[in-house]
Design a protein around this motif. Sequence first.
Motif, PDB file in Angstrom:
ATOM      1  N   LYS A  34      -9.643  -1.551   0.865  1.00  0.00           N
ATOM      2  CA  LYS A  34      -9.801  -0.010   0.640  1.00  0.00           C
ATOM      3  C   LYS A  34      -9.159   1.151   0.473  1.00  0.00           C
ATOM      4  CE  LYS A  34     -14.970  -1.530   1.767  1.00  0.00           C
ATOM      5  NZ  LYS A  34     -15.246  -1.654   3.627  1.00  0.00           N
ATOM      6  N   VAL A  35      -9.048   2.629   0.253  1.00  0.00           N
ATOM      7  CA  VAL A  35      -8.703   3.617   0.459  1.00  0.00           C
ATOM      8  C   VAL A  35      -8.880   4.261   1.629  1.00  0.00           C
ATOM      9  CG1 VAL A  35      -8.550   3.784  -2.588  1.00  0.00           C
ATOM     10  CG2 VAL A  35     -10.165   5.167  -1.296  1.00  0.00           C
TER      11      VAL A  35
ATOM     12  N   GLY B  84     -10.953   7.635  -5.582  1.00  0.00           N
ATOM     13  CA  GLY B  84      -9.593   7.103  -5.867  1.00  0.00           C
ATOM     14  C   GLY B  84      -8.994   6.566  -7.194  1.00  0.00           C
TER      15      GLY B  84
ATOM     16  N   GLU C   1      -3.351   4.231  -0.445  1.00  0.00           N
ATOM     17  CA  GLU C   1      -3.818   3.319  -1.131  1.00  0.00           C
ATOM     18  C   GLU C   1      -3.744   1.766  -1.411  1.00  0.00           C
ATOM     19  OE1 GLU C   1      -3.177   5.420  -4.760  1.00  0.00           O
ATOM     20  OE2 GLU C   1      -2.203   6.302  -4.015  1.00  0.00           O
TER      21      GLU C   1
ATOM     22  N   GLU D  55      -7.825   7.130 -10.875  1.00  0.00           N
ATOM     23  CA  GLU D  55      -6.246   8.817 -11.562  1.00  0.00           C
ATOM     24  C   GLU D  55      -6.388   8.496 -12.300  1.00  0.00           C
ATOM     25  OE1 GLU D  55      -3.575   5.427  -9.388  1.00  0.00           O
ATOM     26  OE2 GLU D  55      -3.547   3.754 -10.809  1.00  0.00           O
TER      27      GLU D  55
ATOM     28  N   THR E  33      -5.341  -1.221   4.800  1.00  0.00           N
ATOM     29  CA  THR E  33      -6.110  -1.371   3.348  1.00  0.00           C
ATOM     30  C   THR E  33      -5.187  -2.405   2.432  1.00  0.00           C
ATOM     31  OG1 THR E  33      -5.842   0.879   3.532  1.00  0.00           O
ATOM     32  CG2 THR E  33      -5.075   0.666   1.314  1.00  0.00           C
TER      33      THR E  33
ATOM     34  N   PHE F 190      -3.325   9.783   2.313  1.00  0.00           N
ATOM     35  CA  PHE F 190      -4.068   9.315   1.547  1.00  0.00           C
ATOM     36  C   PHE F 190      -3.526   8.165   0.961  1.00  0.00           C
ATOM     37  CE2 PHE F 190      -5.395   7.532  -3.159  1.00  0.00           C
ATOM     38  CZ  PHE F 190      -7.300   7.880  -2.872  1.00  0.00           C
TER      39      PHE F 190
ATOM     40  N   ALA G  57       0.769  -1.622   0.052  1.00  0.00           N
ATOM     41  CA  ALA G  57      -0.007  -0.283  -0.275  1.00  0.00           C
ATOM     42  C   ALA G  57       1.038   1.181  -0.094  1.00  0.00           C
ATOM     43  CB  ALA G  57      -0.649  -0.224   1.586  1.00  0.00           C
TER      44      ALA G  57
ATOM     45  N   TYR H 103      -8.795   7.833   3.727  1.00  0.00           N
ATOM     46  CA  TYR H 103      -8.016   9.529   3.888  1.00  0.00           C
ATOM     47  C   TYR H 103      -7.922  10.124   5.675  1.00  0.00           C
ATOM     48  CZ  TYR H 103      -7.294  14.437   2.307  1.00  0.00           C
ATOM     49  OH  TYR H 103      -7.107  14.948   1.757  1.00  0.00           O
TER      50      TYR H 103
END
Lengths: 105, 244
Positions: A73-74, B28, A102, B30, A68, A100, A21, A76
């Motif tokens: 899942k992303v 998300g 990801e 990009e 993650t 963030f 990630a 924040y």
Amino acid sequence: MDEADILEAAERWTLDGHAVALATVVKTWGSAPRPAGSHIAVRADGLFEGSVSGGCVEGEIIEAARETIRDGKVRYLRFGVSDEKAWSAGLACGGRIEIFVEPIV
Amino acid sequence: MKRSTLHAVCDAGRAGRGIVRAVDIASGEERLIDIASGNSQLERAAADAARIDRSAVADADGRTWFLDVCNPPLDLAIIGAVHIAQILARIAHLAGYGVRVIDPRGAFASPDRFPDVSLSLQWPDEAFAKEPLGSRSALVALAHDPKLDDPALAAALRTTCFYIGALGSKKTHAARLARLGAHGFGDKELIRIHGPIGLAIGARSPAEIAISILAEMTMKLRADDVWERSIVRATANTGFTPRS
């Protein structure tokens, strides 16, 4: 170790078959130690490269990154002095940062 | 981030090309943006962010994007494969520079003395004809020999490189400026050359001089306005950091 080296570490890990990630500083206010665009790449086993703060919130970011990797899942995340969670994570410099997180998929 | 995106970003870096990854934080989603394009609002915002080397959030085309700027490494060209160059090459590499050392004297520019550094045995003007200096380049002249340093400084003055420095005392530097002046460079151009090179931190050893040079390059790159510079200067002189 600049940002390109961190992304290359993430690339190498994915090529080696690791789940990875990436956490990126998106916004900063006040005297945040790392600017927007700073990265930390994290492997499922916890190995990481890079930084998103002076070390104050890395522990929590690494945990969030491993979450993650698990759920895909992303995320924040916001850290700052007015934020109780962040206070416990110890962003003592008085700045605020948003990060963030990801998965590399 | 998709694996393919990560590979594309790393490939651009390895090829010395700047690229911007735009991420819609909400979804998300990009997009990879070639900074040479510039048709849409998003592409123009990305090109601006790359130019000033700052990743940032931007509203474009009705959405909020994070623009992750992935610029190629900074370029440091060192003239003279001397003792200071051996150390400067190492610490500049750590600070994110791609370093090349240019010296036609093979005894100096030997791979044994410069492991893992790009060495050029050409004369500076030949080396720069092949790989020119750009706006992300710094030129540091350490040869202490006008035959090598002067043509390199002249070449650098004709570019937009962000830092030019030359080793030598005030007296040496004055003589150097007189020589370059005789070649048609005016005061406005010559003032771009930092000499004596490096921040005045009382450096003595080659390693300390290398640190003062990298510090001055950093100041020029990151704090290039009068107020910022005076703060940095004050910090350098007193060790006091007013803004921490």
